[in-house]
Design a protein around this motif. Structure first.
Motif, PDB file in Angstrom:
ATOM      1  N   GLN A  51      32.215  25.375  45.417  1.00 57.90           N
ATOM      2  CA  GLN A  51      30.881  24.890  45.782  1.00 57.90           C
ATOM      3  C   GLN A  51      30.637  23.493  45.230  1.00 57.90           C
ATOM      4  OE1 GLN A  51      27.695  27.589  44.865  1.00 57.90           O
ATOM      5  NE2 GLN A  51      28.574  29.252  46.044  1.00 57.90           N
ATOM      6  N   GLN A  52      31.095  23.249  44.002  1.00 53.25           N
ATOM      7  CA  GLN A  52      30.924  21.921  43.417  1.00 53.25           C
ATOM      8  C   GLN A  52      31.746  20.891  44.183  1.00 53.25           C
ATOM      9  OE1 GLN A  52      28.738  21.099  40.847  1.00 53.25           O
ATOM     10  NE2 GLN A  52      29.257  19.146  41.752  1.00 53.25           N
ATOM     11  N   MET A  53      32.956  21.293  44.605  1.00 52.42           N
ATOM     12  CA  MET A  53      33.781  20.396  45.416  1.00 52.42           C
ATOM     13  C   MET A  53      33.073  20.073  46.720  1.00 52.42           C
ATOM     14  SD  MET A  53      37.533  22.075  44.971  1.00 52.42           S
ATOM     15  CE  MET A  53      38.165  22.466  43.352  1.00 52.42           C
ATOM     16  N   LEU A  54      32.473  21.116  47.316  1.00 57.19           N
ATOM     17  CA  LEU A  54      31.750  20.912  48.568  1.00 57.19           C
ATOM     18  C   LEU A  54      30.590  19.948  48.359  1.00 57.19           C
ATOM     19  CD1 LEU A  54      31.062  21.567  51.496  1.00 57.19           C
ATOM     20  CD2 LEU A  54      29.860  23.596  50.721  1.00 57.19           C
ATOM     21  N   ALA A  55      29.859  20.121  47.241  1.00 57.45           N
ATOM     22  CA  ALA A  55      28.720  19.246  46.981  1.00 57.45           C
ATOM     23  C   ALA A  55      29.167  17.789  46.872  1.00 57.45           C
ATOM     24  CB  ALA A  55      28.004  19.679  45.706  1.00 57.45           C
ATOM     25  N   ILE A  56      30.297  17.564  46.183  1.00 55.49           N
ATOM     26  CA  ILE A  56      30.788  16.190  46.028  1.00 55.49           C
ATOM     27  C   ILE A  56      31.311  15.669  47.367  1.00 55.49           C
ATOM     28  CG2 ILE A  56      32.491  14.740  44.866  1.00 55.49           C
ATOM     29  CD1 ILE A  56      32.252  16.543  42.452  1.00 55.49           C
ATOM     30  N   ALA A  57      32.042  16.529  48.092  1.00 50.92           N
ATOM     31  CA  ALA A  57      32.579  16.111  49.395  1.00 50.92           C
ATOM     32  C   ALA A  57      31.452  15.747  50.348  1.00 50.92           C
ATOM     33  CB  ALA A  57      33.421  17.242  49.992  1.00 50.92           C
ATOM     34  N   ARG A  58      30.392  16.561  50.351  1.00 50.36           N
ATOM     35  CA  ARG A  58      29.266  16.296  51.234  1.00 50.36           C
ATOM     36  C   ARG A  58      28.613  14.970  50.894  1.00 50.36           C
ATOM     37  NH1 ARG A  58      24.312  20.307  50.906  1.00 50.36           N
ATOM     38  NH2 ARG A  58      24.072  19.078  49.009  1.00 50.36           N
ATOM     39  N   ALA A  59      28.510  14.695  49.581  1.00 54.37           N
ATOM     40  CA  ALA A  59      27.936  13.409  49.166  1.00 54.37           C
ATOM     41  C   ALA A  59      28.806  12.252  49.658  1.00 54.37           C
ATOM     42  CB  ALA A  59      27.789  13.372  47.651  1.00 54.37           C
ATOM     43  N   LEU A  60      30.147  12.439  49.587  1.00 56.84           N
ATOM     44  CA  LEU A  60      31.054  11.357  49.987  1.00 56.84           C
ATOM     45  C   LEU A  60      31.007  11.092  51.488  1.00 56.84           C
ATOM     46  CD1 LEU A  60      34.197  11.995  47.811  1.00 56.84           C
ATOM     47  CD2 LEU A  60      32.478  10.227  47.551  1.00 56.84           C
ATOM     48  N   ILE A  61      30.775  12.155  52.277  1.00 52.58           N
ATOM     49  CA  ILE A  61      30.679  12.014  53.732  1.00 52.58           C
ATOM     50  C   ILE A  61      29.556  11.033  54.081  1.00 52.58           C
ATOM     51  CG2 ILE A  61      30.029  13.262  55.836  1.00 52.58           C
ATOM     52  CD1 ILE A  61      32.656  14.263  55.203  1.00 52.58           C
ATOM     53  N   GLY A  62      28.524  10.985  53.233  1.00 55.32           N
ATOM     54  CA  GLY A  62      27.401  10.088  53.500  1.00 55.32           C
ATOM     55  C   GLY A  62      27.648   8.645  53.095  1.00 55.32           C
ATOM     56  N   GLU A  63      28.872   8.316  52.723  1.00 50.41           N
ATOM     57  CA  GLU A  63      29.257   6.958  52.339  1.00 50.41           C
ATOM     58  C   GLU A  63      28.286   6.344  51.323  1.00 50.41           C
ATOM     59  OE1 GLU A  63      29.515   5.026  56.152  1.00 50.41           O
ATOM     60  OE2 GLU A  63      31.559   5.734  56.404  1.00 50.41           O
ATOM     61  N   PRO A  64      28.176   6.970  50.146  1.00 46.50           N
ATOM     62  CA  PRO A  64      27.190   6.477  49.174  1.00 46.50           C
ATOM     63  C   PRO A  64      27.648   5.177  48.507  1.00 46.50           C
ATOM     64  CG  PRO A  64      28.479   8.237  48.198  1.00 46.50           C
ATOM     65  CD  PRO A  64      28.928   8.117  49.633  1.00 46.50           C
ATOM     66  N   LYS A  65      26.674   4.371  48.116  1.00 47.43           N
ATOM     67  CA  LYS A  65      26.972   3.209  47.280  1.00 47.43           C
ATOM     68  C   LYS A  65      26.908   3.647  45.820  1.00 47.43           C
ATOM     69  CE  LYS A  65      25.061  -0.001  50.621  1.00 47.43           C
ATOM     70  NZ  LYS A  65      23.713   0.105  51.231  1.00 47.43           N
ATOM     71  N   VAL A  66      25.904   4.490  45.550  1.00 47.23           N
ATOM     72  CA  VAL A  66      25.759   5.034  44.194  1.00 47.23           C
ATOM     73  C   VAL A  66      25.686   6.548  44.298  1.00 47.23           C
ATOM     74  CG1 VAL A  66      24.363   5.062  42.112  1.00 47.23           C
ATOM     75  CG2 VAL A  66      24.448   3.001  43.509  1.00 47.23           C
ATOM     76  N   LEU A  67      26.461   7.217  43.457  1.00 45.19           N
ATOM     77  CA  LEU A  67      26.478   8.671  43.468  1.00 45.19           C
ATOM     78  C   LEU A  67      25.832   9.173  42.180  1.00 45.19           C
ATOM     79  CD1 LEU A  67      27.601  11.151  44.982  1.00 45.19           C
ATOM     80  CD2 LEU A  67      29.762  10.801  43.804  1.00 45.19           C
ATOM     81  N   ASN A 103      17.003  24.840  51.323  1.00 45.41           N
ATOM     82  CA  ASN A 103      16.731  24.095  50.092  1.00 45.41           C
ATOM     83  C   ASN A 103      16.105  22.758  50.467  1.00 45.41           C
ATOM     84  OD1 ASN A 103      16.793  22.783  47.668  1.00 45.41           O
ATOM     85  ND2 ASN A 103      18.808  23.545  47.094  1.00 45.41           N
ATOM     86  N   GLU A 104      14.778  22.718  50.433  1.00 47.21           N
ATOM     87  CA  GLU A 104      14.100  21.528  50.934  1.00 47.21           C
ATOM     88  C   GLU A 104      14.390  20.297  50.081  1.00 47.21           C
ATOM     89  OE1 GLU A 104      10.135  22.157  52.270  1.00 47.21           O
ATOM     90  OE2 GLU A 104       9.692  20.024  52.301  1.00 47.21           O
ATOM     91  N   ILE A 105      14.458  20.475  48.752  1.00 44.90           N
ATOM     92  CA  ILE A 105      14.687  19.322  47.881  1.00 44.90           C
ATOM     93  C   ILE A 105      16.080  18.740  48.110  1.00 44.90           C
ATOM     94  CG2 ILE A 105      14.942  18.638  45.472  1.00 44.90           C
ATOM     95  CD1 ILE A 105      12.701  20.657  44.841  1.00 44.90           C
ATOM     96  N   ALA A 106      17.075  19.651  48.181  1.00 45.87           N
ATOM     97  CA  ALA A 106      18.433  19.169  48.436  1.00 45.87           C
ATOM     98  C   ALA A 106      18.500  18.489  49.808  1.00 45.87           C
ATOM     99  CB  ALA A 106      19.417  20.322  48.364  1.00 45.87           C
ATOM    100  N   ALA A 107      17.762  19.048  50.773  1.00 44.71           N
ATOM    101  CA  ALA A 107      17.770  18.455  52.113  1.00 44.71           C
ATOM    102  C   ALA A 107      17.216  17.029  52.073  1.00 44.71           C
ATOM    103  CB  ALA A 107      16.954  19.313  53.076  1.00 44.71           C
ATOM    104  N   GLY A 120      22.662  22.482  40.000  1.00 39.10           N
ATOM    105  CA  GLY A 120      22.862  23.713  40.753  1.00 39.10           C
ATOM    106  C   GLY A 120      23.452  23.429  42.116  1.00 39.10           C
ATOM    107  N   ARG A 121      23.960  22.200  42.296  1.00 43.56           N
ATOM    108  CA  ARG A 121      24.778  21.792  43.449  1.00 43.56           C
ATOM    109  C   ARG A 121      24.036  21.547  44.744  1.00 43.56           C
ATOM    110  NH1 ARG A 121      27.754  26.535  41.419  1.00 43.56           N
ATOM    111  NH2 ARG A 121      28.784  25.726  39.572  1.00 43.56           N
ATOM    112  N   GLY A 122      22.971  22.311  45.005  1.00 43.84           N
ATOM    113  CA  GLY A 122      22.185  22.024  46.205  1.00 43.84           C
ATOM    114  C   GLY A 122      22.919  22.169  47.515  1.00 43.84           C
ATOM    115  N   ILE A 123      23.918  23.061  47.587  1.00 46.50           N
ATOM    116  CA  ILE A 123      24.542  23.310  48.887  1.00 46.50           C
ATOM    117  C   ILE A 123      23.677  24.309  49.653  1.00 46.50           C
ATOM    118  CG2 ILE A 123      26.890  22.821  48.141  1.00 46.50           C
ATOM    119  CD1 ILE A 123      27.094  26.020  48.159  1.00 46.50           C
ATOM    120  N   PHE A 124      23.921  24.429  50.953  1.00 46.62           N
ATOM    121  CA  PHE A 124      23.133  25.348  51.772  1.00 46.62           C
ATOM    122  C   PHE A 124      23.954  26.613  52.003  1.00 46.62           C
ATOM    123  CE2 PHE A 124      22.032  20.956  53.033  1.00 46.62           C
ATOM    124  CZ  PHE A 124      20.806  20.914  52.390  1.00 46.62           C
ATOM    125  N   PRO A 125      23.669  27.703  51.259  1.00 43.57           N
ATOM    126  CA  PRO A 125      24.579  28.850  51.231  1.00 43.57           C
ATOM    127  C   PRO A 125      24.770  29.562  52.570  1.00 43.57           C
ATOM    128  CG  PRO A 125      22.552  29.302  50.026  1.00 43.57           C
ATOM    129  CD  PRO A 125      22.556  27.851  50.321  1.00 43.57           C
TER     130      PRO A 125
END
Lengths: 242, 344
Positions: A146-162, B216-220, A89-94
């Protein structure tokens, strides 16, 4: 295969929800730099597997990141080690703007805040759509955006594993294709290891190096993505072909 | 032009601007006094109630308005930003009021300059309240939603009843003869300062993480945010500001009774936030101002009608606002908040 080449090592993972055993002693490896996918029907335990890796559910078993155990850590500590989980469900902050969402991505990596501008411009290259929408509330974006945003946000955090949970959920086929192209691009160009959970078995198997088929909490089948695509029982059950 | 704009954005400059503007307004409202004595009354914080453009009644309403805005904005940080539904805000105010009043009356000599007394009062009130806020925040961390509301409601009443049983601060008789040195100038300055601080928090990394936890606490958590830490910090900041408001309240009235700090006061502060629009700073200001002025503004009506329609109209106004603007005065339909231009 030596240990250091494994980004994630999952050994004997079990999860119980009350009396129901959601995961029964599963083990699998994620080699560094690869795309691994977990496919399976509803209720097979795919999402639970991801959630137990990032520590969001109570579990038994061992999870190792580059050889170091991360069992027993809180989700935010796991995120701090470089595993970014893009939840179902992407977990973005609407009610935050797109830019604020992206800035929150910097909480993950130790140097992510210093590299924010650079990472942001790289994200614009991957997702030109987001640049136009920076000041917009994230909740007003379309599902694909929204899905693009979720992936972009993850990439901003410089992940080793996604860890990606159902990136194709509720998206039009054309957008699903685009998202998977981007996942492949991230893996090849940015050298991010990806663990993918998908119901859309066909697309997932196409991009993944290796895949596991989950069935009611156990791994029933595993193999290279291309092999599984041609496997008769996979074709029958998950790809709907006769 | 760009340079001037950049310079005006500096925090220190802003604080001095606030000081100057609040002095100017209190000077104008006091009827442009030019004598040394009158000017020093404004600056050195003697209550200025006898002359000027304002009657003592309107003057005291304005002071109460400033204090309510402080309380409302401090609750906005917890309730609106972080999504922590707390019902014990009056308790923090009580801690601030009683601790600063007892510090000023018992701990320092009465010959201390008023300005120093004011600074001490505000800081002592704020920090005592922040300590209690830390304890309450830390101990109620595993709770969310209605349960947190119930626990904080309980804590608020515990604080009140504990104070009620301390004889040194007057107990049930109330605390009397507290030095009065809160004036319009100090209230206006401190409330503007609180608004400025909360606005800065809203735009900072800390503010964004609070909103993320609310949404969204879990996502946070999966973004690497430690919710425990952020929630305790929010509690400490919010209770510090509520304590400051309480301290100013104690030194404006000169009399404290635990009856002021019942849960009714807590609900009033929540109502200010809800009517203004949850999560919005401008909403908290407008809500705080409205709920102070409304019940007083309708007093005039009583002269015409002869019967007390005041509270009926007050309640009706609030009901109508909530029916026609369910997101609050400053909220909009899609759940976002509008802000005054200078706040955003």
């Amino acid at each position: 295969m030596s240990t250091s080449l494994l980004a994630l090592e999952v050994n004997h993972l079990s999860v119980n929800f009350g009396n129901v055993q959601a995961l029964k002693n599963i083990s699998f490896n994620v080699p560094t730099g690869s795309i691994i996918s977990l496919i399976g029907a509803n209720g097979a335990g795919k999402t639970t597997t991801l959630r137990s890796i990032s520590g969001a559910v109570e579990r038994k078993g061992e999870v190792k990141l580059f050889g170091n155990s991360i069992s027993g850590l809180e989700p935010y500590q796991v995120a701090g080690k470089g595993i970014v989980h893009s939840p179902e469900g992407r977990g973005i902050f609407p009610n935050l703007t797109v830019l604020e969402n992206l800035k929150l991505g910097t909480m993950t990596g130790p140097h992510a805040e210093d590299h924010f501008d650079q990472n942001l411009s790289e994200c614009y290259l991957l997702f030109p759509r987001l640049k136009e929408r920076l000041r917009q509330m994230a909740g007003t974006l379309s599902g694909g955006e929204q899905q693009m945003l979720a992936i972009a946000r993850a990439l901003i955090g410089e992940p080793k594993v996604l860890l990606l949970d159902e990136p194709s959920l509720g998206l039009a086929p054309q957008v699903v294709k685009l998202i998977f192209e981007i996942i492949l691009k991230i893996n090849r160009e940015k050298k991010v290891t990806v663990l993918l959970v998908e119901q859309n078995a066909k697309q997932a198997l196409k991009v993944s190096d290796y895949a596991y088929v989950l069935e009611v909490g156990t791994i029933s089948l595993e193999g290279k993505g291309s092999e599984l695509l041609n496997n008769d029982s996979v074709r029958k059950i998950y790809l709907g072909e006769h | 032009m760009q340079k001037i704009k950049h310079y005006l954005n500096q925090t220190v400059v802003k604080i001095f601007l606030l000081l100057f503007v609040s002095f100017l307004i209190s000077w104008v409202l006091s009827g442009f006094p030019f004598s040394d004595q009158a000017l020093s009354q404004i600056l050195f914080l003697k209550p200025f109630r006898t002359s000027g453009l304002l009657s003592p009644y309107v003057y005291s309403i304005l002071i109460l308005l400033g204090i309510n805005v402080m309380l409302s904005v401090s609750l906005a940080l917890l309730n609106g930003f972080c999504g922590l539904f707390t019902m014990g805000h009056a308790g923090f105010m009580a801690i601030g009021a009683y601790s600063s009043a007892s510090f000023i009356m018992f701990a320092i000599p009465s010959s201390t300059p008023l300005l120093l007394k004011l600074i001490a009062a505000v800081l002592i009130g704020g920090s005592m309240s922040a300590i209690v806020g830390f304890v309450i925040g830390y101990s109620s961390l595993r709770l969310a939603g209605d349960y947190l509301g119930m626990v904080t409601l309980g804590f608020g009443e515990i604080i009140r009843i504990a104070i009620l049983n301390i004889d040194a601060v007057g107990g049930a008789r109330g605390m009397i003869d507290i030095p009065q040195f809160t004036n319009l100038f100090s209230v206006m300055f401190v409330s503007a300062l609180i608004v400025l601080i909360v606005k800065r928090i809203r735009e900072s990394r800390f503010g964004r993480t609070m909103f993320a936890i609310k949404e969204n606490e879990i996502a946070a958590q999966m973004m690497g945010i430690n919710p425990t830490k952020i929630k305790v910090q929010a509690f400490v900041f919010s209770s510090f500001m509520a304590g400051m408001a309480g301290a100013l309240f104690a030194h404006s009235e000169g009399y404290l009774s635990t009856q002021t700090f019942t849960f009714v006061k807590s609900f009033e502060i929540i109502a200010m936030n809800v009517i203004g629009g949850l999560g919005s700073i401008s909403g908290a200001i407008v809500g705080g101002a409205l709920l102070t002025v409304l019940p007083e503004g309708f007093r005039v009506l009583q002269d015409f009608t002869g019967i007390d329609l005041r509270m009926i109209i007050y309640a009706l106004t609030i009901t109508l606002i909530m029916i026609f603007l369910p997101q609050g005065l400053m909220g909009s339909k899609n759940g976002n908040v509008k802000e005054f231009k200078w706040l955003k």
